[in-house]
Design a protein around this motif. Structure first.
Motif, mmCIF file in Angstrom:
data_model
loop_
_atom_site.group_PDB
_atom_site.id
_atom_site.type_symbol
_atom_site.label_atom_id
_atom_site.label_comp_id
_atom_site.label_asym_id
_atom_site.label_seq_id
_atom_site.Cartn_x
_atom_site.Cartn_y
_atom_site.Cartn_z
ATOM 1 N N GLY B 80 0.806 -1.211 0.000
ATOM 2 C CA GLY B 80 0.000 0.000 0.000
ATOM 3 C C GLY B 80 0.838 1.259 0.000
ATOM 4 N N ALA B 81 1.981 1.219 0.651
ATOM 5 C CA ALA B 81 2.874 2.377 0.652
ATOM 6 C C ALA B 81 4.282 1.900 0.929
ATOM 7 C CB ALA B 81 2.442 3.386 1.714
ATOM 8 N N ILE B 82 5.229 2.340 0.144
ATOM 9 C CA ILE B 82 6.637 2.128 0.447
ATOM 10 C C ILE B 82 7.346 3.466 0.328
ATOM 11 C CG2 ILE B 82 6.658 -0.281 -0.274
ATOM 12 C CD1 ILE B 82 8.101 0.560 -2.807
ATOM 13 N N GLU B 83 8.504 3.534 0.923
ATOM 14 C CA GLU B 83 9.203 4.809 0.991
ATOM 15 C C GLU B 83 10.470 4.764 0.163
ATOM 16 O OE1 GLU B 83 9.452 5.383 5.232
ATOM 17 O OE2 GLU B 83 7.413 6.141 5.273
ATOM 18 N N TRP B 84 10.904 5.914 -0.294
ATOM 19 C CA TRP B 84 12.151 6.013 -1.052
ATOM 20 C C TRP B 84 13.058 7.040 -0.391
ATOM 21 C CZ3 TRP B 84 12.933 10.947 -2.606
ATOM 22 C CH2 TRP B 84 11.820 11.752 -2.886
ATOM 23 N N VAL B 85 14.350 6.844 -0.591
ATOM 24 C CA VAL B 85 15.360 7.777 -0.107
ATOM 25 C C VAL B 85 16.263 8.129 -1.268
ATOM 26 C CG1 VAL B 85 17.286 8.116 1.486
ATOM 27 C CG2 VAL B 85 15.320 6.742 2.195
ATOM 28 N N ASP B 86 16.571 9.390 -1.428
ATOM 29 C CA ASP B 86 17.448 9.829 -2.510
ATOM 30 C C ASP B 86 18.248 11.025 -1.986
ATOM 31 O OD1 ASP B 86 18.722 10.480 -4.825
ATOM 32 O OD2 ASP B 86 16.914 10.612 -6.052
ATOM 33 N N GLY B 87 19.463 10.748 -1.519
ATOM 34 C CA GLY B 87 20.249 11.816 -0.918
ATOM 35 C C GLY B 87 19.566 12.330 0.331
ATOM 36 N N ALA B 88 19.386 13.639 0.390
ATOM 37 C CA ALA B 88 18.740 14.238 1.549
ATOM 38 C C ALA B 88 17.217 14.176 1.456
ATOM 39 C CB ALA B 88 19.178 15.692 1.692
ATOM 40 N N ASP B 89 16.702 13.826 0.283
ATOM 41 C CA ASP B 89 15.253 13.783 0.097
ATOM 42 C C ASP B 89 14.720 12.390 0.434
ATOM 43 O OD1 ASP B 89 15.410 16.367 -0.836
ATOM 44 O OD2 ASP B 89 15.478 15.755 -2.949
ATOM 45 N N PHE B 90 13.525 12.355 0.940
ATOM 46 C CA PHE B 90 12.857 11.058 0.994
ATOM 47 C C PHE B 90 11.357 11.246 0.900
ATOM 48 C CE2 PHE B 90 12.830 12.040 5.483
ATOM 49 C CZ PHE B 90 11.705 11.412 5.983
ATOM 50 N N GLY B 91 10.701 10.192 0.478
ATOM 51 C CA GLY B 91 9.267 10.300 0.234
ATOM 52 C C GLY B 91 8.626 8.937 0.101
ATOM 53 N N TYR B 92 7.556 8.871 -0.649
ATOM 54 C CA TYR B 92 6.749 7.648 -0.661
ATOM 55 C C TYR B 92 6.123 7.429 -2.030
ATOM 56 C CZ TYR B 92 3.059 11.105 -0.335
ATOM 57 O OH TYR B 92 2.254 12.175 -0.591
ATOM 58 N N TYR B 93 5.842 6.157 -2.295
ATOM 59 C CA TYR B 93 4.957 5.755 -3.378
ATOM 60 C C TYR B 93 3.766 5.069 -2.706
ATOM 61 C CZ TYR B 93 9.520 5.627 -5.842
ATOM 62 O OH TYR B 93 10.766 5.892 -6.332
ATOM 63 N N THR B 94 2.581 5.319 -3.169
ATOM 64 C CA THR B 94 1.430 4.675 -2.547
ATOM 65 C C THR B 94 0.281 4.571 -3.545
ATOM 66 O OG1 THR B 94 -0.011 4.672 -0.596
ATOM 67 C CG2 THR B 94 0.376 6.793 -1.648
ATOM 68 N N TYR B 95 -0.683 3.762 -3.197
ATOM 69 C CA TYR B 95 -1.905 3.713 -3.998
ATOM 70 C C TYR B 95 -3.075 3.342 -3.096
ATOM 71 C CZ TYR B 95 -2.024 -1.429 -4.076
ATOM 72 O OH TYR B 95 -2.100 -2.745 -3.725
ATOM 73 N N GLY B 96 -4.258 3.640 -3.566
ATOM 74 C CA GLY B 96 -5.475 3.269 -2.868
ATOM 75 C C GLY B 96 -6.589 3.064 -3.865
ATOM 76 N N THR B 97 -7.665 2.470 -3.408
ATOM 77 C CA THR B 97 -8.788 2.204 -4.312
ATOM 78 C C THR B 97 -10.097 2.543 -3.624
ATOM 79 O OG1 THR B 97 -9.021 -0.072 -3.524
ATOM 80 C CG2 THR B 97 -7.581 0.281 -5.422
ATOM 81 N N ASP B 98 -11.107 2.798 -4.436
ATOM 82 C CA ASP B 98 -12.472 2.822 -3.951
ATOM 83 C C ASP B 98 -13.324 2.114 -5.009
ATOM 84 O OD1 ASP B 98 -12.848 4.682 -6.012
ATOM 85 O OD2 ASP B 98 -12.850 6.405 -4.663
ATOM 86 N N GLY B 99 -14.603 2.295 -4.959
ATOM 87 C CA GLY B 99 -15.462 1.588 -5.897
ATOM 88 C C GLY B 99 -15.395 2.112 -7.310
#
Lengths: 244, 129
Positions: B80-99
């Motif tokens: 559902g969500a994983i995180e990334w690190v790139d030098g001093a930056d970091f963040g996330y990839y994620t997804y979700g669903t509804d109907g």
């Protein structure tokens, strides 16, 4: 175009496609390769030449965790077009299920991977001459992901109220082996339908699950400066595919 | 009750109760693809989040298998969500669903896009709730 459908016992062929055993109108996830690799393995070469859909489960004692779970030290896999790379932080085995389906299920050609006496080609392709899994809806020589509807369901857990508020619960499946499984965040804190494990806020917050040969466990670990007791609902599917 | 069973290769017992020995069995629905494709998510210069909605029209919250071509150039399946690190930056990839939609997002926890950034995702939406 004709259509072949096989209903589940007690169902009908007019059921929703998700409840059918087989449906020629839809591509089935087809497992091309299964491998159990020990902790020293850092890669596995499948040589498919494209990005296949891969499922990975990491062993920790009697527990098996999906990839990217914080309770398995974020063990993970990633890939290029011919290799799966493994970061195994549990010091034990990893089980890989490599599907013949590409990650976007796109059609492709050039591989001699379609196996079985019963084959249903995707629309526009000829089952007599095609050889690549990616051009088939179904090949009888390739294992499918089989859902156990009776064992699947939803589970709700409540966290405690520590600085890291945590909660864990389990269901009993009693299969006698560790089954493949998946879980989505169904309702509660986010309820966004994402697949577990969910890791966010710099690893401070995690939803997770893991399996043994008799049980399936679900948990949360959430950091909060303002502890609150909260409720989480997860929807889980147990598959009759054997991890170990 | 009619039976429909296909054994895996090297298996011989069509009456086995070990369902993992079968490719398909009349008692168990299988995972099938409802929608599929590739999507690009853009974080515009100076911003921290980008997302895309992919309509599926299934009328229920489906299971999805979403992968990202990550910042290291490898494909990785998202939970559902994983995180990334790139030098001093970091963040996330994620997804979700509804109907109605599959929504795929990428973002920064720390830092922001120095220029427009495109991210490639691959998705399979399943006929499975």
């Amino acid at each position: 175009m004709g259509r072949i459908r096989v209903a589940k016992s007690g169902g009908t062929i007019d059921d929703n496609p998700k409840d059918l055993v087989l449906d020629s109108n839809n591509t089935h996830l087809m497992i091309y390769d299964e491998q159990t690799l020990n902790s020293s393995a850092t890669s596995y070469t499948h040589n498919l030449g494209y990005y296949p859909l891969v499922f990975a489960y990491f062993q920790d004692g009697s527990n098996w965790h999906p990839d990217n779970s914080f309770v398995a030290a974020y063990s993970r896999v990633y890939q290029d077009t011919n290799n799966v790379y493994i970061e195994n932080n549990t010091g034990s085995n990893v089980k890989l299920f490599i599907c013949g389906n590409a990650v976007d299920n796109a059609s492709g050609s050039g591989k001699n991977t379609a196996i079985g006496k019963i084959k249903i080609a995707k629309s526009g392709f000829d089952a007599d001459t095609e050889t690549d899994i990616r051009r088939f809806q179904f090949c009888s020589g390739l294992d499918l992901v089989k859902r156990d509807s009776a064992l699947s369901g939803t589970v709700t857990l409540t966290s405690d109220s520590g600085l890291f508020y945590e909660g864990e619960t389990f269901i009993t499946h009693d299969l006698g082996y560790v089954p493949m499984a998946s879980v989505i965040d169904y309702a509660g804190f986010t309820g966004l339908g994402g697949e577990l494990p969910l890791n966010f806020a710099d690893g401070l917050n995690s939803y997770y699950f893991y399996m043994t040969s008799t049980r399936m466990y679900f948990g949360v670990s959430i950091f909060s400066k303002d502890p609150v007791i909260d409720t989480y609902t997860f929807k889980y599917q147990i598959y009759r595919n054997k991890i170990a | 009750m009619a039976k429909f069973r296909i054994l895996r290769s090297n298996e011989t017992d069509i009456e086995s109760t070990d369902i993992w020995r079968f490719v398909a069995h009349e008692g168990y629905p299988t995972q099938k693809v409802a929608e599929q494709g590739q999507a690009t998510v853009t974080i515009t210069s100076g911003n921290t989040v980008g997302f895309v909605d992919i309509p599926h029209g299934l009328g229920y919250q489906p299971q999805c298998r979403v992968s990202v071509l990550n910042r290291s150039g490898y494909v990785e399946r998202l939970c559902g969500a994983i995180e990334w690190v790139d030098g001093a930056d970091f963040g996330y990839y994620t997804y979700g669903t509804d109907g109605t939609n599959l929504t795929i997002s990428v973002g920064y926890y720390v830092g922001s896009a120095p220029a427009d950034e495109d991210y490639t995702f691959y998705y399979i939406i399943l006929h499975e709730s």
